[in-house]
Write a protein that holds these residues in place. Structure first.
Motif, mmCIF file in Angstrom:
data_model
loop_
_atom_site.group_PDB
_atom_site.id
_atom_site.type_symbol
_atom_site.label_atom_id
_atom_site.label_comp_id
_atom_site.label_asym_id
_atom_site.label_seq_id
_atom_site.Cartn_x
_atom_site.Cartn_y
_atom_site.Cartn_z
ATOM 1 N N LEU A 1 6.218 1.521 6.816
ATOM 2 C CA LEU A 1 6.580 0.181 7.260
ATOM 3 C C LEU A 1 5.498 -0.419 8.147
ATOM 4 O O LEU A 1 5.167 -1.609 8.025
ATOM 5 C CB LEU A 1 7.910 0.246 8.008
ATOM 6 N N ALA A 2 4.929 0.384 9.032
ATOM 7 C CA ALA A 2 3.867 -0.116 9.916
ATOM 8 C C ALA A 2 2.633 -0.514 9.132
ATOM 9 O O ALA A 2 1.918 -1.449 9.516
ATOM 10 C CB ALA A 2 3.520 0.949 10.953
ATOM 11 N N SER A 3 2.366 0.180 8.024
ATOM 12 C CA SER A 3 1.169 -0.093 7.225
ATOM 13 C C SER A 3 1.478 -0.891 5.969
ATOM 14 O O SER A 3 0.607 -1.058 5.113
ATOM 15 C CB SER A 3 0.490 1.229 6.831
ATOM 16 N N GLY A 4 2.707 -1.399 5.856
ATOM 17 C CA GLY A 4 3.116 -2.076 4.636
ATOM 18 C C GLY A 4 2.660 -3.514 4.509
ATOM 19 O O GLY A 4 2.851 -4.129 3.466
ATOM 20 N N GLY A 5 2.064 -4.063 5.573
ATOM 21 C CA GLY A 5 1.550 -5.426 5.523
ATOM 22 C C GLY A 5 2.560 -6.476 5.934
ATOM 23 O O GLY A 5 2.268 -7.337 6.778
ATOM 24 N N PHE A 6 3.735 -6.431 5.394
ATOM 25 C CA PHE A 6 4.738 -7.467 5.641
ATOM 26 C C PHE A 6 5.130 -7.557 7.105
ATOM 27 O O PHE A 6 5.058 -8.627 7.721
ATOM 28 C CB PHE A 6 5.988 -7.185 4.800
ATOM 29 N N ASN B 1 1.286 -3.884 0.983
ATOM 30 C CA ASN B 1 0.329 -2.812 0.744
ATOM 31 C C ASN B 1 0.255 -2.546 -0.758
ATOM 32 O O ASN B 1 1.270 -2.258 -1.398
ATOM 33 C CB ASN B 1 0.776 -1.552 1.480
ATOM 34 N N PRO B 2 -0.933 -2.649 -1.375
ATOM 35 C CA PRO B 2 -1.024 -2.545 -2.836
ATOM 36 C C PRO B 2 -0.515 -1.220 -3.393
ATOM 37 O O PRO B 2 -0.093 -1.172 -4.553
ATOM 38 C CB PRO B 2 -2.531 -2.697 -3.093
ATOM 39 N N LEU B 3 -0.540 -0.158 -2.600
ATOM 40 C CA LEU B 3 -0.043 1.135 -3.075
ATOM 41 C C LEU B 3 1.471 1.224 -2.962
ATOM 42 O O LEU B 3 2.178 1.457 -3.952
ATOM 43 C CB LEU B 3 -0.696 2.267 -2.281
ATOM 44 N N THR B 4 1.988 1.027 -1.782
ATOM 45 C CA THR B 4 3.412 1.273 -1.558
ATOM 46 C C THR B 4 4.299 0.185 -2.151
ATOM 47 O O THR B 4 5.459 0.444 -2.482
ATOM 48 C CB THR B 4 3.699 1.430 -0.055
ATOM 49 N N ALA B 5 3.770 -1.037 -2.283
ATOM 50 C CA ALA B 5 4.567 -2.109 -2.881
ATOM 51 C C ALA B 5 4.936 -1.781 -4.322
ATOM 52 O O ALA B 5 5.991 -2.210 -4.820
ATOM 53 C CB ALA B 5 3.811 -3.431 -2.824
ATOM 54 N N LEU B 6 4.083 -1.016 -4.999
ATOM 55 C CA LEU B 6 4.360 -0.612 -6.376
ATOM 56 C C LEU B 6 5.009 0.762 -6.448
ATOM 57 O O LEU B 6 5.918 0.990 -7.256
ATOM 58 C CB LEU B 6 3.064 -0.629 -7.197
ATOM 59 N N ALA C 1 -2.596 7.507 2.525
ATOM 60 C CA ALA C 1 -3.286 6.508 1.701
ATOM 61 C C ALA C 1 -2.842 5.102 2.072
ATOM 62 O O ALA C 1 -3.649 4.157 2.066
ATOM 63 C CB ALA C 1 -3.025 6.791 0.222
ATOM 64 N N SER C 2 -1.554 4.944 2.411
ATOM 65 C CA SER C 2 -1.059 3.642 2.857
ATOM 66 C C SER C 2 -1.771 3.202 4.128
ATOM 67 O O SER C 2 -2.142 2.022 4.276
ATOM 68 C CB SER C 2 0.453 3.716 3.082
ATOM 69 N N LEU C 3 -1.969 4.133 5.048
ATOM 70 C CA LEU C 3 -2.687 3.810 6.290
ATOM 71 C C LEU C 3 -4.129 3.423 6.012
ATOM 72 O O LEU C 3 -4.669 2.502 6.638
ATOM 73 C CB LEU C 3 -2.625 4.999 7.241
ATOM 74 N N VAL C 4 -4.775 4.123 5.080
ATOM 75 C CA VAL C 4 -6.169 3.803 4.734
ATOM 76 C C VAL C 4 -6.258 2.395 4.153
ATOM 77 O O VAL C 4 -7.148 1.607 4.513
ATOM 78 C CB VAL C 4 -6.724 4.843 3.748
ATOM 79 N N LEU C 5 -5.341 2.052 3.258
ATOM 80 C CA LEU C 5 -5.351 0.710 2.672
ATOM 81 C C LEU C 5 -5.039 -0.354 3.719
ATOM 82 O O LEU C 5 -5.620 -1.449 3.699
ATOM 83 C CB LEU C 5 -4.343 0.634 1.530
ATOM 84 N N PHE C 6 -4.139 -0.038 4.629
ATOM 85 C CA PHE C 6 -3.846 -0.982 5.708
ATOM 86 C C PHE C 6 -5.090 -1.234 6.551
ATOM 87 O O PHE C 6 -5.381 -2.379 6.921
ATOM 88 C CB PHE C 6 -2.713 -0.432 6.576
ATOM 89 N N ALA C 7 -5.839 -0.181 6.843
ATOM 90 C CA ALA C 7 -7.085 -0.349 7.597
ATOM 91 C C ALA C 7 -8.079 -1.205 6.821
ATOM 92 O O ALA C 7 -8.812 -2.019 7.408
ATOM 93 C CB ALA C 7 -7.682 1.022 7.913
ATOM 94 N N TRP C 8 -8.112 -1.047 5.499
ATOM 95 C CA TRP C 8 -9.040 -1.823 4.673
ATOM 96 C C TRP C 8 -8.685 -3.312 4.715
ATOM 97 O O TRP C 8 -9.562 -4.170 4.819
ATOM 98 C CB TRP C 8 -9.016 -1.305 3.237
ATOM 99 N N PHE C 9 -7.414 -3.618 4.639
ATOM 100 C CA PHE C 9 -6.985 -5.012 4.629
ATOM 101 C C PHE C 9 -6.779 -5.581 6.031
ATOM 102 O O PHE C 9 -6.483 -6.773 6.164
ATOM 103 C CB PHE C 9 -5.685 -5.159 3.823
ATOM 104 N N PHE C 10 -6.939 -4.759 7.050
ATOM 105 C CA PHE C 10 -6.669 -5.198 8.412
ATOM 106 C C PHE C 10 -7.433 -6.472 8.806
ATOM 107 O O PHE C 10 -6.865 -7.351 9.465
ATOM 108 C CB PHE C 10 -6.987 -4.071 9.404
#
Length: 424
Positions: free
Chosen positions: A119-124, A305-310, A391-400
């Protein structure tokens, strides 16, 4: 409720630590832009009008979120920090409440912590907690209600006051934004279904049996039916008083009709409008901001998050299956909450819809994913349960940078994050 795991350890301290880190991340550049952006231009004037005792603005939405914003302006100042500190605190508390709700529902330590990370790294939640909109307040109070409902079932000796707290929180959620309305009957209906399945002869008056021994169905109706409505009605008193308007039963009902008409009056198309199939596939996000700010090009993109959203979609199917077939009630509850929250927008008479309407379904999507990962962990699997949140955290850092208004190289700097043309 699932049977409690052997000697479960409450991850309370870890949950609080994660929330502290989340708040620290929220505060990074929270003052940028220094002018209102996106829907802040609607809600901040309404909050100021409350402070000034003037016109009742933004009448198409319930008042509570704007009341909270007004209190924050009075306490922290009418500047960018004062506008957004209340949403940031609400988002942090929402993260904590979400983890507590899943903990009491499942007693699965791994799933609870995984949910917090997802949830913290989910973007929303991150983006909605950094902007002065109403959605984060709606989500906070709903998650508080779910926390108290799950705890009432798990610890029935505290059931009465927890059901009362849950009913009040449901009313506060509805008083923040109407998007939560279809979810409000579900706790009462679940109580009715559980008590009826227990085969009680005195269905409405018996205090025996699940889901909360010691509380009758008649009493639960009071806490989960009448209390939310009274709290919702009471939330209009401050704005009515500020505008010098009556808020008696007749005026209150007329106001609700007016709000419905205003909600349905927005028919003009918008470049960022979207539909629910696009929400599921995470292919139509919204740029809340993309312009030069404080000497640099900056952007704020609401994107799951492109990973967890799917990945959450097959997890939802698993929750529905394991809930119906194996009677795992926490998984079934998450699936039902998601389907009702999303189904609302499939049939809603609101002609123009946006990706932020997927906020509530997204909360339950990630809960489903966390429960699935928790089930894998209990079976001895380690790679996916650990790897996916990381991986969700890594993607969150990328889109941060484009979640938090970081300075970009130039006006075309956003393109490095545009994996799909529809994200532009």
């Amino acid at each position: 409720m699932t049977p409690a795991l052997p000697a479960p350890r409450d991850p309370l301290a870890w949950s609080a630590a994660l929330c502290a880190l989340f708040l620290a991340a929220l505060l990074i550049r929270i003052g940028l832009p220094a002018t209102p952006y996106f829907d802040e231009v609607h809600y901040l004037p309404a909050a100021r009008a409350l402070l000034e005792g003037g016109e009742w603005l933004n009448r198409e939405h319930p008042p509570l979120g704007k009341i909270v914003l007004a209190l924050a302006l009075a306490a922290a100042g009418d500047d960018a920090f004062g506008w957004r500190i209340a949403p940031a605190l609400a988002g942090t508390l929402a993260l904590f409440a979400a983890m507590r709700a899943l903990w009491f529902a499942s007693r699965d330590r791994f799933a609870t912590l995984a949910y917090g990370l997802l949830l913290a790294s989910g973007g929303f939640l991150f983006v909605q907690a950094r902007i002065a909109m109403l959605d984060v307040f709606m989500a906070l109070f709903l998650l508080l209600a779910l926390w108290q409902l799950a705890a009432a079932v798990r610890e029935p000796e505290t059931g009465r006051w927890r059901l009362l707290s849950a009913g009040a929180a449901l009313g506060l959620s509805l008083a923040s934004k109407w998007s939560v309305a279809p979810l409000l009957p579900l706790p009462g209906l679940a109580f009715l279904a559980a008590r009826a399945a227990a085969g009680r002869r005195r269905l409405f008056l018996s205090r025996r049996g699940v889901p909360v021994p010691g509380v009758s169905l008649a009493e639960a109706t009071l806490w989960l039916g009448l209390v939310p409505l009274l709290v919702y009605w009471a939330s209009f008193a401050p704005v009515a008083a500020a505008a010098g308007e009556p808020i008696g039963p007749v005026a209150f009902i007329a106001l609700q009709h007016e709000m419905v008409a205003l909600q349905q009056s927005v028919v003009e198309s918008h470049p960022y409008q979207s539909t629910w199939p696009q929400w599921l596939l995470n292919i139509r996000p919204i740029w809340y901001l993309y312009e030069p700010v404080a000497g640099a090009q900056r952007g704020v993109l609401l994107l799951g998050n492109p990973l967890t959203a799917l990945a959450g979609l097959p997890a939802l199917a698993w929750c529905l299956w394991t809930g119906l077939v194996r009677r795992r009630w926490d998984a079934l509850a998450v699936a039902v909450l998601y389907l009702v929250a999303l189904g609302t927008w499939m049939i809603a008479p609101k002609p123009v819809q946006f990706y932020y309407h997927y906020f509530l379904p997204h909360l339950f999507l990630l809960a489903a994913l966390a429960l699935y990962l928790g089930a894998l962990w209990q079976r001895g699997a380690r790679v996916l349960p650990v790897g996916l949140p990381l991986a969700s955290l890594v993607l969150f850092a990328w889109f941060f940078p484009i979640h938090s208004a970081a300075p970009l190289a130039d006006e075309y700097g956003f393109q490095r994050w545009m994996w799909l043309d529809s994200w532009r």
